[in-house]
Design a protein around this motif. Structure first.
Motif, PDB file in Angstrom:
ATOM      1  N   ALA A  12     -30.242 -84.666 -16.235  1.00 28.75           N
ATOM      2  CA  ALA A  12     -31.258 -85.154 -15.296  1.00 28.75           C
ATOM      3  C   ALA A  12     -31.956 -83.989 -14.602  1.00 28.75           C
ATOM      4  N   LEU A  13     -31.187 -82.990 -14.206  1.00 29.16           N
ATOM      5  CA  LEU A  13     -31.767 -81.814 -13.561  1.00 29.16           C
ATOM      6  C   LEU A  13     -32.674 -81.064 -14.535  1.00 29.16           C
ATOM      7  N   LEU A  14     -32.199 -80.837 -15.750  1.00 25.55           N
ATOM      8  CA  LEU A  14     -33.012 -80.147 -16.751  1.00 25.55           C
ATOM      9  C   LEU A  14     -34.290 -80.922 -17.046  1.00 25.55           C
ATOM     10  N   THR A  15     -34.192 -82.235 -17.131  1.00 20.79           N
ATOM     11  CA  THR A  15     -35.371 -83.075 -17.372  1.00 20.79           C
ATOM     12  C   THR A  15     -36.398 -82.898 -16.263  1.00 20.79           C
ATOM     13  N   GLU A  16     -35.940 -82.906 -15.023  1.00 17.90           N
ATOM     14  CA  GLU A  16     -36.873 -82.766 -13.908  1.00 17.90           C
ATOM     15  C   GLU A  16     -37.461 -81.361 -13.835  1.00 17.90           C
ATOM     16  N   VAL A  17     -36.673 -80.347 -14.131  1.00 19.97           N
ATOM     17  CA  VAL A  17     -37.204 -78.982 -14.175  1.00 19.97           C
ATOM     18  C   VAL A  17     -38.310 -78.907 -15.222  1.00 19.97           C
ATOM     19  N   GLN A  18     -38.073 -79.490 -16.388  1.00 15.58           N
ATOM     20  CA  GLN A  18     -39.095 -79.499 -17.438  1.00 15.58           C
ATOM     21  C   GLN A  18     -40.341 -80.245 -16.965  1.00 15.58           C
ATOM     22  N   ASN A  19     -40.156 -81.362 -16.282  1.00 18.80           N
ATOM     23  CA  ASN A  19     -41.296 -82.122 -15.767  1.00 18.80           C
ATOM     24  C   ASN A  19     -42.101 -81.321 -14.744  1.00 18.80           C
ATOM     25  N   GLN A  20     -41.419 -80.522 -13.943  1.00 16.39           N
ATOM     26  CA  GLN A  20     -42.118 -79.704 -12.952  1.00 16.39           C
ATOM     27  C   GLN A  20     -42.872 -78.547 -13.607  1.00 16.39           C
ATOM     28  N   LEU A  21     -42.259 -77.945 -14.614  1.00 19.43           N
ATOM     29  CA  LEU A  21     -42.886 -76.799 -15.278  1.00 19.43           C
ATOM     30  C   LEU A  21     -44.037 -77.214 -16.190  1.00 19.43           C
ATOM     31  N   ALA A  24     -47.198 -84.011 -16.533  1.00 16.01           N
ATOM     32  CA  ALA A  24     -48.131 -84.871 -17.255  1.00 16.01           C
ATOM     33  C   ALA A  24     -49.559 -84.465 -16.879  1.00 16.01           C
ATOM     34  N   GLU A  25     -50.426 -84.465 -17.881  1.00 16.18           N
ATOM     35  CA  GLU A  25     -51.806 -84.059 -17.620  1.00 16.18           C
ATOM     36  C   GLU A  25     -52.698 -84.518 -18.765  1.00 16.18           C
ATOM     37  N   ASP A  26     -53.882 -84.959 -18.435  1.00 10.08           N
ATOM     38  CA  ASP A  26     -54.884 -85.360 -19.424  1.00 10.08           C
ATOM     39  C   ASP A  26     -54.331 -86.331 -20.467  1.00 10.08           C
ATOM     40  N   GLY A  27     -53.561 -87.310 -19.996  1.00  6.52           N
ATOM     41  CA  GLY A  27     -53.018 -88.314 -20.896  1.00  6.52           C
ATOM     42  C   GLY A  27     -51.765 -87.894 -21.643  1.00  6.52           C
ATOM     43  N   MET A  28     -51.331 -86.667 -21.464  1.00  4.34           N
ATOM     44  CA  MET A  28     -50.114 -86.186 -22.114  1.00  4.34           C
ATOM     45  C   MET A  28     -48.933 -86.369 -21.150  1.00  4.34           C
ATOM     46  N   PRO A  29     -47.772 -86.742 -21.662  1.00  3.13           N
ATOM     47  CA  PRO A  29     -46.603 -86.927 -20.786  1.00  3.13           C
ATOM     48  C   PRO A  29     -46.015 -85.584 -20.340  1.00  3.13           C
ATOM     49  N   ALA A  30     -45.254 -85.629 -19.282  1.00  2.00           N
ATOM     50  CA  ALA A  30     -44.528 -84.441 -18.820  1.00  2.00           C
ATOM     51  C   ALA A  30     -43.454 -84.088 -19.849  1.00  2.00           C
ATOM     52  N   ALA A  31     -43.119 -82.819 -19.913  1.00  2.00           N
ATOM     53  CA  ALA A  31     -42.179 -82.337 -20.937  1.00  2.00           C
ATOM     54  C   ALA A  31     -40.844 -83.057 -20.911  1.00  2.00           C
ATOM     55  N   GLY A  32     -40.279 -83.236 -19.744  1.00  2.00           N
ATOM     56  CA  GLY A  32     -38.967 -83.870 -19.658  1.00  2.00           C
ATOM     57  C   GLY A  32     -38.978 -85.339 -20.005  1.00  2.00           C
ATOM     58  N   SER A  33     -40.104 -85.989 -19.820  1.00  2.00           N
ATOM     59  CA  SER A  33     -40.172 -87.431 -20.058  1.00  2.00           C
ATOM     60  C   SER A  33     -40.192 -87.800 -21.538  1.00  2.00           C
ATOM     61  N   VAL A  34     -40.308 -86.821 -22.407  1.00  2.00           N
ATOM     62  CA  VAL A  34     -40.313 -87.107 -23.849  1.00  2.00           C
ATOM     63  C   VAL A  34     -38.983 -86.756 -24.511  1.00  2.00           C
ATOM     64  N   GLY A  35     -37.964 -86.500 -23.683  1.00  2.00           N
ATOM     65  CA  GLY A  35     -36.634 -86.256 -24.231  1.00  2.00           C
ATOM     66  C   GLY A  35     -36.342 -84.818 -24.606  1.00  2.00           C
ATOM     67  N   SER A  36     -37.113 -83.886 -24.095  1.00  2.00           N
ATOM     68  CA  SER A  36     -36.902 -82.488 -24.477  1.00  2.00           C
ATOM     69  C   SER A  36     -35.582 -81.918 -23.947  1.00  2.00           C
ATOM     70  N   ALA A  37     -35.019 -82.500 -22.899  1.00  2.00           N
ATOM     71  CA  ALA A  37     -33.718 -82.012 -22.412  1.00  2.00           C
ATOM     72  C   ALA A  37     -32.641 -82.235 -23.472  1.00  2.00           C
ATOM     73  N   SER A  38     -32.720 -83.335 -24.174  1.00  2.00           N
ATOM     74  CA  SER A  38     -31.755 -83.596 -25.252  1.00  2.00           C
ATOM     75  C   SER A  38     -31.935 -82.610 -26.407  1.00  2.00           C
ATOM     76  N   ILE A  39     -33.170 -82.218 -26.652  1.00  2.00           N
ATOM     77  CA  ILE A  39     -33.442 -81.228 -27.703  1.00  2.00           C
ATOM     78  C   ILE A  39     -32.851 -79.879 -27.304  1.00  2.00           C
ATOM     79  N   VAL A  40     -33.023 -79.504 -26.044  1.00  2.00           N
ATOM     80  CA  VAL A  40     -32.446 -78.259 -25.544  1.00  2.00           C
ATOM     81  C   VAL A  40     -30.927 -78.328 -25.636  1.00  2.00           C
ATOM     82  N   ASP A  41     -30.356 -79.473 -25.268  1.00  2.00           N
ATOM     83  CA  ASP A  41     -28.912 -79.667 -25.354  1.00  2.00           C
ATOM     84  C   ASP A  41     -28.425 -79.420 -26.785  1.00  2.00           C
TER      85      ASP A  41
END
Length: 95
Positions: A12-21, A24-41
């Motif tokens: 959850a922390l990694l997901t939110e860090v990704q979302n902050q970095l 979401a912008e211009d119709g694209m989702p935030a990084a953490g909201s697409v499951g990238s924390a699981s990919i990093v894991d």
């Protein structure tokens, strides 16, 4: 199913860090909201020599958050905490 490296709180922390970095912008989702924390894991499970660094980074973010956990901070505070920790890491690299 393969066992996760991170527990639910760390994910959850990694997901939110990704979302902050990468918000979401211009119709694209935030990084953490697409499951990238699981990919990093998954990536880090295969690279034992570096996964401890991610644990240290997540711990440093929580410590920098002070008396309220990072996930309970508002978005502006979260960005400031991340800027502080990135600055600290940058200074340590130069030494």
């Amino acid at each position: 199913m393969t066992e996760r490296l991170f527990n639910a709180q760390q994910l959850a922390l990694l997901t939110e860090v990704q979302n902050q970095l990468i918000p979401a912008e211009d119709g694209m989702p935030a990084a953490g909201s697409v499951g990238s924390a699981s990919i990093v894991d998954e990536f880090l499970r295969e690279r034992e020599e570096i996964h401890e660094l991610m644990f240290l980074a997540l711990d440093a973010i929580e410590k920098a958050a002070g008396d309220a956990p990072f996930l309970q901070r508002n978005p502006e505070e979260r960005i400031e905490i991340l800027k502080l920790e990135i600055g600290r890491a940058s200074c340590r690299e130069r030494v």
